[in-house]
Design a protein around this motif. Structure first.
Motif, PDB file in Angstrom:
ATOM      1  N   HIS A  57       0.910  -1.233  -0.192  1.00 42.93           N
ATOM      2  CA  HIS A  57      -0.112  -0.051   0.119  1.00 42.93           C
ATOM      3  C   HIS A  57       0.753   1.169  -0.006  1.00 42.93           C
ATOM      4  N   PHE A  58       0.615   2.199  -0.807  1.00 39.03           N
ATOM      5  CA  PHE A  58       1.347   3.253  -0.930  1.00 39.03           C
ATOM      6  C   PHE A  58       0.651   4.623  -0.773  1.00 39.03           C
ATOM      7  N   LEU A  59       1.160   5.537  -0.177  1.00 36.19           N
ATOM      8  CA  LEU A  59       0.322   6.786   0.056  1.00 36.19           C
ATOM      9  C   LEU A  59       1.005   7.776  -0.863  1.00 36.19           C
ATOM     10  N   VAL A  60       0.355   8.519  -1.844  1.00 36.81           N
ATOM     11  CA  VAL A  60       0.614   9.469  -2.690  1.00 36.81           C
ATOM     12  C   VAL A  60       0.238  10.630  -2.530  1.00 36.81           C
ATOM     13  N   ASP A  61       0.987  11.402  -2.167  1.00 34.95           N
ATOM     14  CA  ASP A  61       0.664  13.287  -2.079  1.00 34.95           C
ATOM     15  C   ASP A  61       0.743  13.794  -3.258  1.00 34.95           C
TER      16      ASP A  61
END
Length: 70
Positions: A57-61
């Protein structure tokens, strides 16, 4: 997904959660966000991509601008 509208800079600041086997990369993340907000890829700027070691799971800003004109 978290979104914040910044009227002063005429953009929407978003944090999107992506699932992927490997790091999605800036190009893929840009494409996914552009499709989600129904804008061109040239209006999306990726700030960073974060994940925890071993996680898929990746958080992209990212910033989604209203137009190219400043």
């Amino acid at each position: 997904m978290h979104e914040f509208r910044n009227d002063l800079l005429k953009r929407t600041e978003v944090i999107v959660n992506l699932s992927s086997e490997a790091n999605p990369g800036y190009a893929h993340a840009c494409k996914v966000i552009a499709e989600k907000f129904k804008v061109g890829e040239d209006l999306v700027v990726i700030k960073n991509i974060k994940n925890k070691y071993g996680s898929h799971h990746f958080l992209v800003d990212a910033f989604v601008y209203d137009s190219l004109a400043m």
